[in-house]
Scaffold this motif. Structure first.
Motif, PDB file in Angstrom:
ATOM      1  N   GLY A  57       9.271 -46.498  45.092  1.00 53.10           N
ATOM      2  CA  GLY A  57      10.009 -47.189  46.154  1.00 53.10           C
ATOM      3  C   GLY A  57       9.032 -47.936  47.044  1.00 53.10           C
ATOM      4  O   GLY A  57       8.129 -47.326  47.632  1.00 53.10           O
ATOM      5  N   ASN A  58       9.197 -49.246  47.111  1.00 52.87           N
ATOM      6  CA  ASN A  58       8.364 -50.069  47.985  1.00 52.87           C
ATOM      7  C   ASN A  58       9.171 -50.361  49.246  1.00 52.87           C
ATOM      8  O   ASN A  58      10.050 -51.215  49.235  1.00 52.87           O
ATOM      9  N   TRP A  59       8.850 -49.633  50.291  1.00 52.00           N
ATOM     10  CA  TRP A  59       9.649 -49.753  51.518  1.00 52.00           C
ATOM     11  C   TRP A  59       9.347 -51.024  52.299  1.00 52.00           C
ATOM     12  O   TRP A  59      10.069 -51.356  53.241  1.00 52.00           O
ATOM     13  N   LYS A  60       8.243 -51.687  51.946  1.00 56.95           N
ATOM     14  CA  LYS A  60       7.812 -52.882  52.694  1.00 56.95           C
ATOM     15  C   LYS A  60       7.719 -52.544  54.190  1.00 56.95           C
ATOM     16  O   LYS A  60       7.426 -51.398  54.529  1.00 56.95           O
ATOM     17  N   ASN A  66      -7.025 -51.655  23.020  1.00 57.27           N
ATOM     18  CA  ASN A  66      -6.583 -51.186  21.699  1.00 57.27           C
ATOM     19  C   ASN A  66      -5.126 -50.762  21.795  1.00 57.27           C
ATOM     20  O   ASN A  66      -4.567 -50.659  22.879  1.00 57.27           O
ATOM     21  N   ARG A  67      -4.501 -50.530  20.666  1.00 53.98           N
ATOM     22  CA  ARG A  67      -3.071 -50.224  20.603  1.00 53.98           C
ATOM     23  C   ARG A  67      -2.739 -48.935  21.370  1.00 53.98           C
ATOM     24  O   ARG A  67      -1.774 -48.842  22.091  1.00 53.98           O
ATOM     25  N   GLN A  68      -3.618 -47.951  21.226  1.00 51.97           N
ATOM     26  CA  GLN A  68      -3.355 -46.656  21.866  1.00 51.97           C
ATOM     27  C   GLN A  68      -3.324 -46.808  23.400  1.00 51.97           C
ATOM     28  O   GLN A  68      -2.455 -46.253  24.073  1.00 51.97           O
ATOM     29  N   THR A  69      -4.248 -47.593  23.924  1.00 55.21           N
ATOM     30  CA  THR A  69      -4.284 -47.835  25.371  1.00 55.21           C
ATOM     31  C   THR A  69      -3.030 -48.598  25.795  1.00 55.21           C
ATOM     32  O   THR A  69      -2.401 -48.271  26.807  1.00 55.21           O
ATOM     33  N   ALA A  70      -2.660 -49.597  25.011  1.00 54.11           N
ATOM     34  CA  ALA A  70      -1.455 -50.375  25.330  1.00 54.11           C
ATOM     35  C   ALA A  70      -0.222 -49.476  25.328  1.00 54.11           C
ATOM     36  O   ALA A  70       0.612 -49.548  26.239  1.00 54.11           O
ATOM     37  N   ASP A  71      -0.133 -48.617  24.332  1.00 52.55           N
ATOM     38  CA  ASP A  71       1.034 -47.739  24.234  1.00 52.55           C
ATOM     39  C   ASP A  71       1.065 -46.700  25.354  1.00 52.55           C
ATOM     40  O   ASP A  71       2.117 -46.159  25.680  1.00 52.55           O
ATOM     41  N   GLY A  72      -0.082 -46.423  25.941  1.00 50.38           N
ATOM     42  CA  GLY A  72      -0.147 -45.425  27.009  1.00 50.38           C
ATOM     43  C   GLY A  72       0.028 -46.013  28.403  1.00 50.38           C
ATOM     44  O   GLY A  72       0.099 -45.276  29.384  1.00 50.38           O
ATOM     45  N   THR A  73       0.093 -47.335  28.509  1.00 46.35           N
ATOM     46  CA  THR A  73       0.163 -47.969  29.831  1.00 46.35           C
ATOM     47  C   THR A  73       1.600 -48.026  30.351  1.00 46.35           C
ATOM     48  O   THR A  73       2.496 -48.510  29.650  1.00 46.35           O
ATOM     49  N   THR A  74       1.799 -47.540  31.556  1.00 50.13           N
ATOM     50  CA  THR A  74       3.123 -47.594  32.178  1.00 50.13           C
ATOM     51  C   THR A  74       3.345 -48.990  32.761  1.00 50.13           C
ATOM     52  O   THR A  74       2.545 -49.471  33.562  1.00 50.13           O
ATOM     53  N   ILE A  75       4.426 -49.633  32.336  1.00 45.78           N
ATOM     54  CA  ILE A  75       4.753 -50.973  32.839  1.00 45.78           C
ATOM     55  C   ILE A  75       6.138 -50.917  33.488  1.00 45.78           C
ATOM     56  O   ILE A  75       7.143 -50.656  32.816  1.00 45.78           O
ATOM     57  N   LEU A  76       6.159 -51.147  34.805  1.00 48.91           N
ATOM     58  CA  LEU A  76       7.400 -51.060  35.571  1.00 48.91           C
ATOM     59  C   LEU A  76       8.023 -52.434  35.720  1.00 48.91           C
ATOM     60  O   LEU A  76       7.323 -53.447  35.713  1.00 48.91           O
ATOM     61  N   TYR A  77       9.341 -52.435  35.902  1.00 55.61           N
ATOM     62  CA  TYR A  77      10.033 -53.683  36.227  1.00 55.61           C
ATOM     63  C   TYR A  77      10.401 -53.657  37.717  1.00 55.61           C
ATOM     64  O   TYR A  77      10.833 -52.623  38.236  1.00 55.61           O
ATOM     65  N   GLY A  78      10.261 -54.785  38.391  1.00 51.12           N
ATOM     66  CA  GLY A  78      10.683 -54.882  39.788  1.00 51.12           C
ATOM     67  C   GLY A  78      11.357 -56.212  40.066  1.00 51.12           C
ATOM     68  O   GLY A  78      10.986 -57.252  39.513  1.00 51.12           O
ATOM     69  N   CYS A 124       6.418 -45.385  48.739  1.00 53.21           N
ATOM     70  CA  CYS A 124       5.364 -46.186  49.376  1.00 53.21           C
ATOM     71  C   CYS A 124       5.855 -46.696  50.732  1.00 53.21           C
ATOM     72  O   CYS A 124       6.366 -47.817  50.848  1.00 53.21           O
ATOM     73  N   PRO A 125       5.711 -45.878  51.772  1.00 53.25           N
ATOM     74  CA  PRO A 125       6.145 -46.292  53.106  1.00 53.25           C
ATOM     75  C   PRO A 125       5.048 -47.132  53.777  1.00 53.25           C
ATOM     76  O   PRO A 125       3.938 -47.228  53.253  1.00 53.25           O
ATOM     77  N   PRO A 126       5.328 -47.718  54.942  1.00 53.38           N
ATOM     78  CA  PRO A 126       4.271 -48.397  55.698  1.00 53.38           C
ATOM     79  C   PRO A 126       3.110 -47.424  55.983  1.00 53.38           C
ATOM     80  O   PRO A 126       3.335 -46.215  56.120  1.00 53.38           O
ATOM     81  N   ILE A 133      10.939 -50.488  43.189  1.00 50.31           N
ATOM     82  CA  ILE A 133      12.228 -50.765  43.822  1.00 50.31           C
ATOM     83  C   ILE A 133      12.034 -51.100  45.299  1.00 50.31           C
ATOM     84  O   ILE A 133      11.442 -50.305  46.042  1.00 50.31           O
ATOM     85  N   GLY A 134      12.531 -52.240  45.733  1.00 51.78           N
ATOM     86  CA  GLY A 134      12.436 -52.625  47.145  1.00 51.78           C
ATOM     87  C   GLY A 134      13.672 -52.166  47.902  1.00 51.78           C
ATOM     88  O   GLY A 134      13.829 -50.991  48.219  1.00 51.78           O
ATOM     89  N   GLY A 135      14.585 -53.101  48.157  1.00 47.94           N
ATOM     90  CA  GLY A 135      15.776 -52.834  48.971  1.00 47.94           C
ATOM     91  C   GLY A 135      16.514 -51.550  48.619  1.00 47.94           C
ATOM     92  O   GLY A 135      16.876 -50.772  49.510  1.00 47.94           O
ATOM     93  N   ALA A 136      16.713 -51.308  47.338  1.00 49.66           N
ATOM     94  CA  ALA A 136      17.510 -50.142  46.924  1.00 49.66           C
ATOM     95  C   ALA A 136      16.762 -48.819  47.131  1.00 49.66           C
ATOM     96  O   ALA A 136      17.367 -47.753  47.016  1.00 49.66           O
TER      97      ALA A 136
END
Ligand code: PGA
Length: 252
Positions: A8-11, A201-213, A43-45, A235-238
């Motif tokens: 949560g990105n509280w901005k 390498n593929r193993q590193t790529a497969d282990g990387t967390t990729i979030l959508y925002g 993630c608060p101020p 997540i911002g507003g929500a």
């Protein structure tokens, strides 16, 4: 299996008492749900980080900051350092958010310094990347994201890179109510993972967390998180509404 994360990105929102209430409400609500391995990060101020850490100590979430200056200490009026975050045991820090790129003129090169400064103190960067609308319309979105990731992250040796979380946030979707479709999100996430596989390498790529925002909410989270390369959300507003945020964190 890579880690699923909802952050949560509280901005720059909430008074101290409102923030304290929101954090304790979320902490209480998290006690009653099965997160099935999803890590929740709030993630608060910066002013509220110490209070958030106190609550987190006995709760099921981690704490992240929204920004640092890439030096341990010195004459940088108004800034906070990764060393200060480390003292509080803050686990994550958002960097490269489009609002910081836009309003504070942060460049890919400057963000590289922030990545290094955080990793030096073992704080995991949540590195944001994403294109603005004219770039997508001109079909330059892959190129833009590639440059952001390459110039700020790909100097890292592989073991250091593994500590980084990436958040793909199309700027046109942030705070607009217009979400990327699940196909658009999946396409870019798979592309970023491909870049990592080529560089490391593929193993590193497969282990990387990729979030959508970007306008991710209680209604669309399940669809977005169902995509094979979408490992959660920033997540911002929500994230400022307990019930909706809880809906999102249980959307896997
Ligand atoms: P939004 O913001 O969820 O309000 O679109 C996301 C972000 O800026 O990280």
């Amino acid at each position: 299996m890579r880690k699923k994360i909802v952050a949560g990105n509280w901005k720059m929102n909430k008074s101290f008492s409102e923030a304290e209430k929101l954090i304790t409400d979320i902490a209480d609500a998290l006690d009653d749900v099965n997160l099935r391995g999803t890590e929740v990060v709030l993630c608060p101020p910066s002013l509220y980080l110490e209070m958030a850490m106190d609550v987190a100590f006995e709760s099921n979430f981690k704490v992240g900051a929204q920004n640092i200056y890439p030096e341990d200490s010195g004459a940088f009026t108004g800034e906070i350092s990764p060393m200060m975050l480390k003292e509080l045991n803050v686990a994550y820090c958002i960097i490269g958010h489009s609002e910081r790129r836009k309003y504070f003129l942060e460049t890919n090169e400057f963000l590289q310094r922030k990545v290094d400064a955080l990793l030096k103190h073992d704080i995991r960067p949540i590195f944001c990347c994403g294109e603005v609308l004219p770039e997508r319309e001109a079909n330059q979105h892959f190129e833009v994201v590639k440059k952001q990731v390459e110039e700020s992250l790909f100097h890292l040796p592989v073991e250091a890179f593994k500590k980084v979380i990436i958040a793909y946030e199309p700027v046109w979707a942030i705070g607009t109510g217009v979400t990327a479709t699940m196909e658009q999100a999946q396409e870019m996430h798979a592309y970023i993972r491909g870049l990592i596989a080529t560089k490391y390498n593929r193993q590193t790529a497969d282990g990387t967390t990729i979030l959508y925002g970007g306008s991710c909410n209680g209604k669309n989270a399940r669809e977005l998180f169902s995509q094979p390369d979408v490992d959660g959300g920033l997540i911002g507003g929500a994230s400022l509404k307990t019930e909706e945020f809880l809906q999102i964190v249980t959307s896997f």
